[in-house]
Design a protein around this motif. Structure first.
Motif, PDB file in Angstrom:
ATOM      1  N   ARG A 135       0.819  -1.214   0.000  1.00  0.00           N
ATOM      2  CA  ARG A 135       0.000   0.000   0.000  1.00  0.00           C
ATOM      3  C   ARG A 135       0.854   1.266   0.000  1.00  0.00           C
ATOM      4  N   ILE A 136       1.928   1.269   0.839  1.00  0.00           N
ATOM      5  CA  ILE A 136       2.809   2.435   0.962  1.00  0.00           C
ATOM      6  C   ILE A 136       4.249   1.967   0.754  1.00  0.00           C
ATOM      7  N   PRO A 137       4.777   2.085  -0.453  1.00  0.00           N
ATOM      8  CA  PRO A 137       6.167   1.687  -0.690  1.00  0.00           C
ATOM      9  C   PRO A 137       7.129   2.641   0.028  1.00  0.00           C
ATOM     10  N   GLY A 138       8.174   2.103   0.604  1.00  0.00           N
ATOM     11  CA  GLY A 138       9.162   2.923   1.289  1.00  0.00           C
ATOM     12  C   GLY A 138      10.058   2.061   2.155  1.00  0.00           C
ATOM     13  N   GLN A 139      10.676   2.688   3.151  1.00  0.00           N
ATOM     14  CA  GLN A 139      11.594   2.004   4.054  1.00  0.00           C
ATOM     15  C   GLN A 139      10.910   1.799   5.404  1.00  0.00           C
ATOM     16  N   VAL A 140      10.821   0.555   5.839  1.00  0.00           N
ATOM     17  CA  VAL A 140      10.227   0.252   7.135  1.00  0.00           C
ATOM     18  C   VAL A 140      11.200   0.673   8.221  1.00  0.00           C
ATOM     19  N   ILE A 141      10.711   1.497   9.154  1.00  0.00           N
ATOM     20  CA  ILE A 141      11.582   1.978  10.221  1.00  0.00           C
ATOM     21  C   ILE A 141      11.195   1.433  11.594  1.00  0.00           C
ATOM     22  N   ARG A 142       9.970   0.882  11.716  1.00  0.00           N
ATOM     23  CA  ARG A 142       9.553   0.300  12.994  1.00  0.00           C
ATOM     24  C   ARG A 142       8.302  -0.540  12.790  1.00  0.00           C
ATOM     25  N   VAL A 143       8.245  -1.639  13.539  1.00  0.00           N
ATOM     26  CA  VAL A 143       7.048  -2.490  13.548  1.00  0.00           C
ATOM     27  C   VAL A 143       6.789  -2.879  15.000  1.00  0.00           C
ATOM     28  N   GLU A 144       5.554  -2.694  15.437  1.00  0.00           N
ATOM     29  CA  GLU A 144       5.204  -3.146  16.774  1.00  0.00           C
ATOM     30  C   GLU A 144       3.747  -3.593  16.791  1.00  0.00           C
ATOM     31  N   MET A 145       3.406  -4.372  17.804  1.00  0.00           N
ATOM     32  CA  MET A 145       2.041  -4.865  17.948  1.00  0.00           C
ATOM     33  C   MET A 145       1.320  -4.010  18.979  1.00  0.00           C
ATOM     34  N   ASP A 146       0.048  -3.715  18.706  1.00  0.00           N
ATOM     35  CA  ASP A 146      -0.759  -2.883  19.591  1.00  0.00           C
ATOM     36  C   ASP A 146      -2.223  -3.243  19.367  1.00  0.00           C
ATOM     37  N   THR A 147      -3.118  -2.576  20.080  1.00  0.00           N
ATOM     38  CA  THR A 147      -4.545  -2.759  19.832  1.00  0.00           C
ATOM     39  C   THR A 147      -5.129  -1.466  19.294  1.00  0.00           C
ATOM     40  N   GLU A 148      -6.091  -1.600  18.422  1.00  0.00           N
ATOM     41  CA  GLU A 148      -6.797  -0.469  17.816  1.00  0.00           C
ATOM     42  C   GLU A 148      -8.276  -0.793  17.907  1.00  0.00           C
ATOM     43  N   ASN A 149      -8.984  -0.075  18.789  1.00  0.00           N
ATOM     44  CA  ASN A 149     -10.419  -0.319  19.000  1.00  0.00           C
ATOM     45  C   ASN A 149     -10.705  -1.783  19.322  1.00  0.00           C
ATOM     46  N   GLY A 150      -9.867  -2.371  20.165  1.00  0.00           N
ATOM     47  CA  GLY A 150     -10.070  -3.748  20.585  1.00  0.00           C
ATOM     48  C   GLY A 150      -9.569  -4.796  19.614  1.00  0.00           C
ATOM     49  N   ILE A 151      -8.924  -4.381  18.536  1.00  0.00           N
ATOM     50  CA  ILE A 151      -8.410  -5.306  17.517  1.00  0.00           C
ATOM     51  C   ILE A 151      -6.884  -5.330  17.618  1.00  0.00           C
ATOM     52  N   LEU A 152      -6.305  -6.508  17.629  1.00  0.00           N
ATOM     53  CA  LEU A 152      -4.854  -6.642  17.652  1.00  0.00           C
ATOM     54  C   LEU A 152      -4.308  -6.280  16.277  1.00  0.00           C
ATOM     55  N   VAL A 153      -3.383  -5.313  16.231  1.00  0.00           N
ATOM     56  CA  VAL A 153      -2.835  -4.838  14.957  1.00  0.00           C
ATOM     57  C   VAL A 153      -1.317  -4.758  15.014  1.00  0.00           C
ATOM     58  N   TYR A 154      -0.711  -4.849  13.851  1.00  0.00           N
ATOM     59  CA  TYR A 154       0.694  -4.502  13.687  1.00  0.00           C
ATOM     60  C   TYR A 154       0.734  -3.052  13.226  1.00  0.00           C
ATOM     61  N   GLU A 155       1.533  -2.229  13.889  1.00  0.00           N
ATOM     62  CA  GLU A 155       1.753  -0.850  13.451  1.00  0.00           C
ATOM     63  C   GLU A 155       3.079  -0.830  12.702  1.00  0.00           C
ATOM     64  N   VAL A 156       3.006  -0.562  11.404  1.00  0.00           N
ATOM     65  CA  VAL A 156       4.192  -0.560  10.552  1.00  0.00           C
ATOM     66  C   VAL A 156       4.474   0.887  10.155  1.00  0.00           C
ATOM     67  N   ASN A 157       5.607   1.416  10.618  1.00  0.00           N
ATOM     68  CA  ASN A 157       5.998   2.780  10.258  1.00  0.00           C
ATOM     69  C   ASN A 157       6.908   2.718   9.048  1.00  0.00           C
ATOM     70  N   ILE A 158       6.533   3.493   8.015  1.00  0.00           N
ATOM     71  CA  ILE A 158       7.247   3.473   6.742  1.00  0.00           C
ATOM     72  C   ILE A 158       7.670   4.887   6.375  1.00  0.00           C
ATOM     73  N   ARG A 159       8.960   5.059   6.123  1.00  0.00           N
ATOM     74  CA  ARG A 159       9.495   6.362   5.692  1.00  0.00           C
ATOM     75  C   ARG A 159       9.446   6.434   4.169  1.00  0.00           C
ATOM     76  N   THR A 160       8.877   7.532   3.663  1.00  0.00           N
ATOM     77  CA  THR A 160       8.849   7.792   2.222  1.00  0.00           C
ATOM     78  C   THR A 160       9.480   9.156   1.981  1.00  0.00           C
ATOM     79  N   ALA A 161       9.577   9.557   0.743  1.00  0.00           N
ATOM     80  CA  ALA A 161      10.130  10.872   0.411  1.00  0.00           C
ATOM     81  C   ALA A 161       9.229  12.002   0.916  1.00  0.00           C
ATOM     82  N   TYR A 162       7.979  11.692   1.208  1.00  0.00           N
ATOM     83  CA  TYR A 162       7.009  12.707   1.611  1.00  0.00           C
ATOM     84  C   TYR A 162       6.828  12.802   3.115  1.00  0.00           C
ATOM     85  N   GLY A 163       7.267  11.801   3.853  1.00  0.00           N
ATOM     86  CA  GLY A 163       7.103  11.763   5.300  1.00  0.00           C
ATOM     87  C   GLY A 163       6.974  10.326   5.779  1.00  0.00           C
TER      88      GLY A 163
END
Length: 80
Positions: free
Chosen positions: A31-59
């Motif tokens: 969905r968002i091509p770029g460089q992965v800078i961090r991945v962690e597991m968390d909950t979002e509205n009661g759903i277990l999610v992976y939060e993937v932070n991706i650096r792109t040329a835009y932010g």
């Protein structure tokens, strides 16, 4: 014993059916091509999610991927 919010996930038989961290990263990068800078597991509205932070040329984008089915739950953008 201190409260552990993850205990119900780790000892739940459904935990073995979660997608892997690597699979979540692949989904996010599609969905968002770029460089992965961090991945962690968390909950979002009661759903277990992976939060993937991706650096792109835009932010930096934070892509939240549902750990149970691989669906993208949310995408946040930070251009700072």
């Amino acid at each position: 014993m201190p409260y552990n919010p993850w205990a119900s996930y780790w000892h739940n038989p459904w935990y073995n059916r979660l997608i892997t961290q690597q699979h979540a990263v692949q989904i996010a990068l599609q969905r968002i091509p770029g460089q992965v800078i961090r991945v962690e597991m968390d909950t979002e509205n009661g759903i277990l999610v992976y939060e993937v932070n991706i650096r792109t040329a835009y932010g930096v984008y934070e892509v939240k991927v549902n750990a149970a089915n691989g669906a993208i739950v949310d995408i946040d953008f930070d251009n700072d």
